[in-house]
Design an enzyme around this catalytic site. Structure first.
Site, PDB file in Angstrom:
ATOM      1  N   ASP A  64       0.827  -1.252   0.092  1.00 45.47           N
ATOM      2  CA  ASP A  64      -0.004   0.066   0.067  1.00 45.47           C
ATOM      3  C   ASP A  64       0.767   1.314  -0.293  1.00 45.47           C
ATOM      4  O   ASP A  64       0.919   1.730   1.151  1.00 45.47           O
ATOM      5  CB  ASP A  64      -0.759  -0.002   1.061  1.00 45.47           C
ATOM      6  CG  ASP A  64      -2.082   1.113   1.139  1.00 45.47           C
ATOM      7  OD1 ASP A  64      -2.041   1.454   0.016  1.00 45.47           O
ATOM      8  OD2 ASP A  64      -2.770   1.151   1.898  1.00 45.47           O
ATOM      9  N   ASN A 110      10.623  -7.884  -8.086  1.00 44.31           N
ATOM     10  CA  ASN A 110       9.827  -6.531  -8.369  1.00 44.31           C
ATOM     11  C   ASN A 110      11.047  -5.454  -8.761  1.00 44.31           C
ATOM     12  O   ASN A 110      12.036  -5.525  -8.021  1.00 44.31           O
ATOM     13  CB  ASN A 110       8.711  -6.084  -7.264  1.00 44.31           C
ATOM     14  CG  ASN A 110       9.297  -5.083  -6.425  1.00 44.31           C
ATOM     15  OD1 ASN A 110       9.639  -3.894  -6.575  1.00 44.31           O
ATOM     16  ND2 ASN A 110      10.046  -5.876  -5.322  1.00 44.31           N
ATOM     17  N   ARG A 111      10.396  -4.815  -9.694  1.00 45.64           N
ATOM     18  CA  ARG A 111      11.290  -3.423  -9.776  1.00 45.64           C
ATOM     19  C   ARG A 111      10.484  -2.235  -9.901  1.00 45.64           C
ATOM     20  O   ARG A 111      10.768  -1.775 -10.964  1.00 45.64           O
ATOM     21  CB  ARG A 111      12.473  -3.523 -10.864  1.00 45.64           C
ATOM     22  CG  ARG A 111      11.813  -4.103 -12.256  1.00 45.64           C
ATOM     23  CD  ARG A 111      12.986  -3.960 -13.468  1.00 45.64           C
ATOM     24  NE  ARG A 111      12.167  -4.495 -14.619  1.00 45.64           N
ATOM     25  CZ  ARG A 111      12.605  -5.588 -15.114  1.00 45.64           C
ATOM     26  NH1 ARG A 111      13.136  -6.782 -14.418  1.00 45.64           N
ATOM     27  NH2 ARG A 111      11.874  -6.025 -16.249  1.00 45.64           N
ATOM     28  N   PHE A 112       9.541  -2.046  -8.933  1.00 46.29           N
ATOM     29  CA  PHE A 112       8.834  -1.183  -9.091  1.00 46.29           C
ATOM     30  C   PHE A 112       9.286   0.404  -9.087  1.00 46.29           C
ATOM     31  O   PHE A 112       9.007   1.194  -9.907  1.00 46.29           O
ATOM     32  CB  PHE A 112       7.858  -0.979  -8.004  1.00 46.29           C
ATOM     33  CG  PHE A 112       6.551  -2.054  -8.022  1.00 46.29           C
ATOM     34  CD1 PHE A 112       5.653  -1.513  -9.115  1.00 46.29           C
ATOM     35  CD2 PHE A 112       6.212  -3.091  -7.488  1.00 46.29           C
ATOM     36  CE1 PHE A 112       4.268  -2.446  -9.334  1.00 46.29           C
ATOM     37  CE2 PHE A 112       5.157  -3.649  -7.586  1.00 46.29           C
ATOM     38  CZ  PHE A 112       4.112  -3.312  -8.614  1.00 46.29           C
ATOM     39  N   PHE A 114       9.642   2.634  -6.393  1.00 45.08           N
ATOM     40  CA  PHE A 114       8.952   3.582  -5.443  1.00 45.08           C
ATOM     41  C   PHE A 114       7.969   4.372  -6.358  1.00 45.08           C
ATOM     42  O   PHE A 114       7.983   5.680  -6.358  1.00 45.08           O
ATOM     43  CB  PHE A 114       9.934   4.565  -5.070  1.00 45.08           C
ATOM     44  CG  PHE A 114      10.868   4.063  -4.147  1.00 45.08           C
ATOM     45  CD1 PHE A 114      10.724   2.616  -3.457  1.00 45.08           C
ATOM     46  CD2 PHE A 114      12.141   4.546  -3.800  1.00 45.08           C
ATOM     47  CE1 PHE A 114      11.680   2.346  -2.563  1.00 45.08           C
ATOM     48  CE2 PHE A 114      12.864   4.214  -2.577  1.00 45.08           C
ATOM     49  CZ  PHE A 114      12.777   3.061  -2.021  1.00 45.08           C
ATOM     50  N   SER A 174      16.084  -0.540  -0.848  1.00 51.62           N
ATOM     51  CA  SER A 174      15.417  -0.864  -2.149  1.00 51.62           C
ATOM     52  C   SER A 174      16.522  -0.991  -3.355  1.00 51.62           C
ATOM     53  O   SER A 174      17.263  -0.010  -3.325  1.00 51.62           O
ATOM     54  CB  SER A 174      14.476  -0.011  -2.488  1.00 51.62           C
ATOM     55  OG  SER A 174      14.143  -0.408  -3.734  1.00 51.62           O
ATOM     56  N   ASN A 176      15.971  -0.786  -6.251  1.00 48.98           N
ATOM     57  CA  ASN A 176      15.210  -0.381  -7.592  1.00 48.98           C
ATOM     58  C   ASN A 176      15.600   0.996  -7.738  1.00 48.98           C
ATOM     59  O   ASN A 176      14.879   1.599  -8.510  1.00 48.98           O
ATOM     60  CB  ASN A 176      13.834  -0.982  -7.647  1.00 48.98           C
ATOM     61  CG  ASN A 176      13.726  -2.527  -7.569  1.00 48.98           C
ATOM     62  OD1 ASN A 176      14.413  -3.158  -8.074  1.00 48.98           O
ATOM     63  ND2 ASN A 176      12.742  -2.747  -6.600  1.00 48.98           N
ATOM     64  N   THR A 177      16.233   1.512  -6.553  1.00 49.21           N
ATOM     65  CA  THR A 177      16.498   3.108  -6.887  1.00 49.21           C
ATOM     66  C   THR A 177      18.184   3.160  -7.046  1.00 49.21           C
ATOM     67  O   THR A 177      18.681   2.772  -5.998  1.00 49.21           O
ATOM     68  CB  THR A 177      16.009   3.909  -5.581  1.00 49.21           C
ATOM     69  OG1 THR A 177      14.557   3.853  -5.745  1.00 49.21           O
ATOM     70  CG2 THR A 177      16.676   5.358  -5.832  1.00 49.21           C
ATOM     71  N   LYS A 216      15.320   0.098   7.633  1.00 48.39           N
ATOM     72  CA  LYS A 216      14.990  -0.916   6.878  1.00 48.39           C
ATOM     73  C   LYS A 216      16.156  -1.179   6.077  1.00 48.39           C
ATOM     74  O   LYS A 216      16.648  -0.459   5.240  1.00 48.39           O
ATOM     75  CB  LYS A 216      13.664  -0.793   6.135  1.00 48.39           C
ATOM     76  CG  LYS A 216      13.443  -1.996   5.655  1.00 48.39           C
ATOM     77  CD  LYS A 216      12.272  -2.337   5.051  1.00 48.39           C
ATOM     78  CE  LYS A 216      11.857  -3.534   4.251  1.00 48.39           C
ATOM     79  NZ  LYS A 216      10.402  -3.641   3.602  1.00 48.39           N
ATOM     80  N   ASN A 245      14.756  -6.118   3.765  1.00 53.33           N
ATOM     81  CA  ASN A 245      13.984  -5.778   2.472  1.00 53.33           C
ATOM     82  C   ASN A 245      14.274  -7.145   1.627  1.00 53.33           C
ATOM     83  O   ASN A 245      14.575  -8.209   1.901  1.00 53.33           O
ATOM     84  CB  ASN A 245      14.714  -4.649   1.933  1.00 53.33           C
ATOM     85  CG  ASN A 245      13.697  -3.832   0.825  1.00 53.33           C
ATOM     86  OD1 ASN A 245      13.138  -4.327   0.247  1.00 53.33           O
ATOM     87  ND2 ASN A 245      13.672  -2.459   1.232  1.00 53.33           N
ATOM     88  N   SER A 317       4.873 -11.067   0.551  1.00 56.82           N
ATOM     89  CA  SER A 317       5.020 -12.231  -0.526  1.00 56.82           C
ATOM     90  C   SER A 317       4.128 -13.365  -0.063  1.00 56.82           C
ATOM     91  O   SER A 317       3.041 -14.188  -0.852  1.00 56.82           O
ATOM     92  CB  SER A 317       6.196 -12.868  -1.108  1.00 56.82           C
ATOM     93  OG  SER A 317       6.953 -11.775  -1.390  1.00 56.82           O
TER      94      SER A 317
HETATM   95  C1  FMN Z   1       5.938  -5.830  -4.962  1.00 56.42           C
HETATM   96  C2  FMN Z   1       6.760  -5.614  -3.944  1.00 56.42           C
HETATM   97  C3  FMN Z   1       7.239  -4.256  -3.645  1.00 56.42           C
HETATM   98  C4  FMN Z   1       7.922  -3.798  -2.580  1.00 56.42           C
HETATM   99  N1  FMN Z   1       7.791  -2.557  -2.507  1.00 56.42           N
HETATM  100  C5  FMN Z   1       8.582  -2.086  -1.114  1.00 56.42           C
HETATM  101  C6  FMN Z   1       8.765  -0.822  -0.994  1.00 56.42           C
HETATM  102  O1  FMN Z   1       8.213   0.194  -1.460  1.00 56.42           O
HETATM  103  N2  FMN Z   1       9.401  -0.305   0.325  1.00 56.42           N
HETATM  104  C7  FMN Z   1      10.086  -1.478   1.138  1.00 56.42           C
HETATM  105  O2  FMN Z   1      10.836  -0.832   2.085  1.00 56.42           O
HETATM  106  N3  FMN Z   1       9.778  -2.594   0.844  1.00 56.42           N
HETATM  107  C8  FMN Z   1       9.398  -2.966  -0.308  1.00 56.42           C
HETATM  108  N4  FMN Z   1       9.055  -4.404  -0.664  1.00 56.42           N
HETATM  109  C9  FMN Z   1       9.796  -5.275   0.333  1.00 56.42           C
HETATM  110  C10 FMN Z   1       8.901  -6.026   1.363  1.00 56.42           C
HETATM  111  O3  FMN Z   1       8.514  -4.974   2.125  1.00 56.42           O
HETATM  112  C11 FMN Z   1       9.514  -6.938   2.268  1.00 56.42           C
HETATM  113  O4  FMN Z   1      10.449  -6.457   3.095  1.00 56.42           O
HETATM  114  C12 FMN Z   1      10.301  -8.111   1.385  1.00 56.42           C
HETATM  115  O5  FMN Z   1       9.165  -8.569   0.276  1.00 56.42           O
HETATM  116  C13 FMN Z   1      10.397  -9.407   2.012  1.00 56.42           C
HETATM  117  O6  FMN Z   1       9.281  -9.863   2.784  1.00 56.42           O
HETATM  118  P1  FMN Z   1       8.348 -10.995   2.016  1.00 56.42           P
HETATM  119  O7  FMN Z   1       9.306 -12.179   1.686  1.00 56.42           O
HETATM  120  O8  FMN Z   1       7.512 -11.265   2.988  1.00 56.42           O
HETATM  121  O9  FMN Z   1       7.765 -10.507   0.871  1.00 56.42           O
HETATM  122  C14 FMN Z   1       8.403  -4.895  -1.734  1.00 56.42           C
HETATM  123  C15 FMN Z   1       8.211  -6.009  -1.901  1.00 56.42           C
HETATM  124  C16 FMN Z   1       7.421  -6.566  -2.989  1.00 56.42           C
HETATM  125  C17 FMN Z   1       7.145  -8.065  -3.272  1.00 56.42           C
END
Ligand code: FMN
Length: 338
Positions: A64, A110-112, A114, A174, A176-177, A216, A245, A317
């Site tokens: 979100d 993912n490589r959104f 931000f 992250s 991705n930045t 983080k 992360n 996930s």
């Molecule tokens: C699609 C996606 C988008 C994510 N975007 C962010 C983000 O914007 N900021 C962040 O701190 N972590 C982001 N994460 C990382 C998650 O918060 C989490 O740290 C990471 O996915 C490991 O947890 P999981 O294995 O339960 O997914 C993202 C993860 C996924 C899968």
């Protein structure tokens, strides 16, 4: 029910599914359907960082990003929801496709980058929430801001979110930045955390309320690097750490046709790596609040995270692969006395 919904949803493009699922959840929330399906949240209050968490299971950042779905997601039974990552200005993120399911590994890449509507929008959304769990706000920097000027963006976000957040998470992990993760190392970390901590103390004093400040971090660190991060966390008197992360490693998924997609890998393959970081952090900082995240897909896995040294856990996930019932499954498994 979720396995049927999942097999239908998994036939569609992942990012489209993502949006559809969140919209469906909002619609269900509006008619009071979420509580009817999933019941009341598990009550297992925990005091940490001066906050009272209704239970130990949170939603990780990134699902979100704009706090547009906070009430509906909160109703799934989370004790806390972390929204963002948010940046000072709105930005579109990377070109699509930028989200990939590695279903055989219960993993996601993912490589959104931000993608978000900017901090003003997020703060307005958080302020009008009805969700009464804890809300963390995860802050980052805009792509167009150089790494050398990253501090300006973090301070701008901090100033904007302080009045709305229960806690603030500084995201320097992250993948991705470009360059962001370099902020985790060496003198750069103190140079970033020092001024952010000083400013957050100033805002706390003005507001007459302490808003915990966390950082983080990534799972891709050597033992020495974790020790250095732990030192900086202690020196700058942060209130806690979120570990971890996503990973840039592809070792565990090398057989998957999508393994070479750029981005951060999450889900089952990151479980052990993030547990290792948590154990190391705990050995360096015996009393530091740790939020453990990475690869939790069952109540047992949530318990393992706590055993590794985490005080609270977060999911992302696992929610995609196991469905919303996972939230209560984990909260029940962690409930004291179980
Ligand atoms: C699609 C996606 C988008 C994510 N975007 C962010 C983000 O914007 N900021 C962040 O701190 N972590 C982001 N994460 C990382 C998650 O918060 C989490 O740290 C990471 O996915 C490991 O947890 P999981 O294995 O339960 O997914 C993202 C993860 C996924 C899968």
């Amino acid at each position: 029910m979720y396995p049927i919904a999942r097999s239908l949803l998994f036939r569609l493009d992942p990012e489209t599914t993502h949006g559809m699922a969140l919209n469906a959840l909002d619609a269900l929330h509006k008619v009071g359907g979420i509580k009817r399906v999933y019941g009341e949240p598990v009550s297992d209050p925990v005091e940490l960082m001066g906050l009272r968490f209704p239970n130990r299971v949170g939603l990780a950042a990134g699902l979100d990003k704009n706090a547009d779905h906070l009430d509906a997601l909160g109703e799934l039974g989370f004790g806390f929801v972390e929204v963002g990552t948010v940046t000072p200005k709105a930005q579109p993120g990377n070109p699509k496709p930028r989200l990939f399911r590695l279903a055989g590994h219960e993993a996601i890449i993912n490589r959104f980058g931000f993608n978000n509507k900017g901090v003003e929008h997020l703060v307005a959304q958080v302020k009008k929430r009805h969700y009464n769990g804890i809300v963390g706000i995860n802050i980052g920097k805009n792509l167009t801001t150089s790494v050398e000027h990253a501090l300006d963006d973090y301070l701008a976000c901090l100033n904007a979110v302080h009045g709305a957040a229960d806690y603030i998470a500084v995201n320097i992990s992250s993948p991705n930045t470009p360059g962001l993760r370099t902020l985790q190392f060496g003198e750069q970390l103190d140079a970033l955390l020092g001024p952010i901590r000083a400013q957050s103390r100033k805002l706390d004093a003005q507001a007459g309320r302490n808003v915990p400040l966390l950082v983080k971090i990534a799972p891709d660190m050597s033992e020495e690097e974790v020790a250095l991060v732990a030192g900086s966390i202690a020196r700058n008197e942060l209130d806690g750490v979120i570990a971890t992360n996503t990973t840039v490693s592809r070792e565990a998924v090398s057989d998957d046709p999508q393994a070479q997609e750029a981005g951060g890998l999450s889900g089952k393959p990151v479980f052990e790596a993030s547990n290792t970081v948590i154990r190391l952090l705990r050995s360096h900082l015996p009393t530091l609040p740790i939020i453990g995240v990475g690869g939790i897909d069952s109540g047992e896995a949530a318990k393992t995270k706590i055993a590794a040294g985490a005080d609270l856990v977060q999911l992302y996930s696992g929610l995609i692969y196991q469905g919303p019932a996972l939230v209560r499954q984990c909260a029940n498994a962690l409930k004291q006395g179980n």
